[in-house]
Design a protein around this motif. Structure first.
Motif, PDB file in Angstrom:
ATOM      1  N   GLY A   9       1.240   8.974  -6.047  1.00  0.00           N
ATOM      2  CA  GLY A   9       1.142  10.300  -5.062  1.00  0.00           C
ATOM      3  C   GLY A   9       2.534  11.293  -5.876  1.00  0.00           C
TER       4      GLY A   9
ATOM      5  N   LEU B 260       2.594  12.046   0.757  1.00  0.00           N
ATOM      6  CA  LEU B 260       0.820  12.452   0.699  1.00  0.00           C
ATOM      7  C   LEU B 260       0.512  10.312   0.249  1.00  0.00           C
ATOM      8  CD1 LEU B 260      -0.676  15.615  -0.646  1.00  0.00           C
ATOM      9  CD2 LEU B 260      -0.529  14.920   2.092  1.00  0.00           C
ATOM     10  N   GLY B 261       1.199  10.367  -0.658  1.00  0.00           N
ATOM     11  CA  GLY B 261       0.832   8.912  -1.196  1.00  0.00           C
ATOM     12  C   GLY B 261       1.440   7.766  -0.145  1.00  0.00           C
TER      13      GLY B 261
ATOM     14  N   GLY C  67       1.051   4.316  -3.241  1.00  0.00           N
ATOM     15  CA  GLY C  67       0.474   5.778  -2.494  1.00  0.00           C
ATOM     16  C   GLY C  67       1.755   6.079  -3.259  1.00  0.00           C
TER      17      GLY C  67
ATOM     18  N   TYR D  99       1.666   8.160   3.381  1.00  0.00           N
ATOM     19  CA  TYR D  99       0.600   8.672   4.509  1.00  0.00           C
ATOM     20  C   TYR D  99      -0.933   8.131   4.011  1.00  0.00           C
ATOM     21  CZ  TYR D  99      -2.337  11.012   7.729  1.00  0.00           C
ATOM     22  OH  TYR D  99      -3.004  10.891   8.793  1.00  0.00           O
ATOM     23  N   ALA D 100      -1.380   8.523   2.477  1.00  0.00           N
ATOM     24  CA  ALA D 100      -2.411   7.528   2.592  1.00  0.00           C
ATOM     25  C   ALA D 100      -2.191   5.758   2.874  1.00  0.00           C
ATOM     26  CB  ALA D 100      -3.012   8.015   1.169  1.00  0.00           C
ATOM     27  N   GLY D 101      -1.567   5.259   1.706  1.00  0.00           N
ATOM     28  CA  GLY D 101      -0.751   4.073   1.817  1.00  0.00           C
ATOM     29  C   GLY D 101      -1.152   3.753   2.923  1.00  0.00           C
ATOM     30  N   TRP D 102      -0.698   4.345   3.846  1.00  0.00           N
ATOM     31  CA  TRP D 102      -0.185   3.483   5.439  1.00  0.00           C
ATOM     32  C   TRP D 102      -1.243   3.508   5.600  1.00  0.00           C
ATOM     33  CZ3 TRP D 102      -0.353   6.903  10.208  1.00  0.00           C
ATOM     34  CH2 TRP D 102       0.411   6.457  11.272  1.00  0.00           C
ATOM     35  N   LYS D 103      -2.643   4.374   5.888  1.00  0.00           N
ATOM     36  CA  LYS D 103      -3.451   4.853   6.344  1.00  0.00           C
ATOM     37  C   LYS D 103      -4.516   3.478   6.229  1.00  0.00           C
ATOM     38  CE  LYS D 103      -4.696   8.059  10.153  1.00  0.00           C
ATOM     39  NZ  LYS D 103      -3.964   7.465  10.781  1.00  0.00           N
ATOM     40  N   LEU D 104      -4.174   3.218   4.604  1.00  0.00           N
ATOM     41  CA  LEU D 104      -5.348   2.488   3.571  1.00  0.00           C
ATOM     42  C   LEU D 104      -5.022   0.981   4.338  1.00  0.00           C
ATOM     43  CD1 LEU D 104      -7.518   1.329   1.502  1.00  0.00           C
ATOM     44  CD2 LEU D 104      -5.348   0.882  -0.179  1.00  0.00           C
TER      45      LEU D 104
ATOM     46  N   CYS E 172       0.891  -1.225   0.530  1.00  0.00           N
ATOM     47  CA  CYS E 172      -0.231  -0.267   0.102  1.00  0.00           C
ATOM     48  C   CYS E 172       1.168   1.026   0.006  1.00  0.00           C
ATOM     49  CB  CYS E 172      -0.836   0.107   1.312  1.00  0.00           C
ATOM     50  SG  CYS E 172      -2.605  -1.536   1.283  1.00  0.00           S
TER      51      CYS E 172
END
Length: 93
Positions: free
Chosen positions: A52, A80-81, A48, A83-88, A44
């Motif tokens: 990103g 930002l990618g 991201g 962070y988004a991949g880590w959250k996903l 992920c």
């Protein structure tokens, strides 16, 4: 003292000496593996970073920016990618 020699305070023996192993006396406190990252998290985060960075570069091209600005926007998009991949990855079981 020659030009390429180490000063007396720096010893190559202290640099090359192996680090001591941690004591097993308090090993019960470190049983949790917080440093492990699963394969899903890595995938992920990689996706991201890739998406990103591409979106950042594309948005710079659409605005008519030059190479350096596109490079910076790509880096920002990659961050930002991540962070988004880590959250996903945290949401996946």
């Amino acid at each position: 003292m020659s030009f390429l020699s180490f000063p007396e305070a720096v010893s190559t023996r202290s640099v090359l000496r192996p680090h001591p192993q941690p004591s097993t006396r308090n090993s019960f406190a470190c049983k949790q593996d917080h440093g492990k990252v699963s394969a899903v998290s890595k995938l992920c985060i990689f996706a991201g970073i890739t998406l990103g960075g591409y979106i950042g570069w594309w948005s710079g091209e659409q605005c008519g920016f030059g190479f350096f600005a596109n490079f910076l926007l790509s880096g920002l998009g990659s961050v930002l990618g991540v962070y988004a991949g880590w959250k996903l990855a945290q949401r996946s079981p």
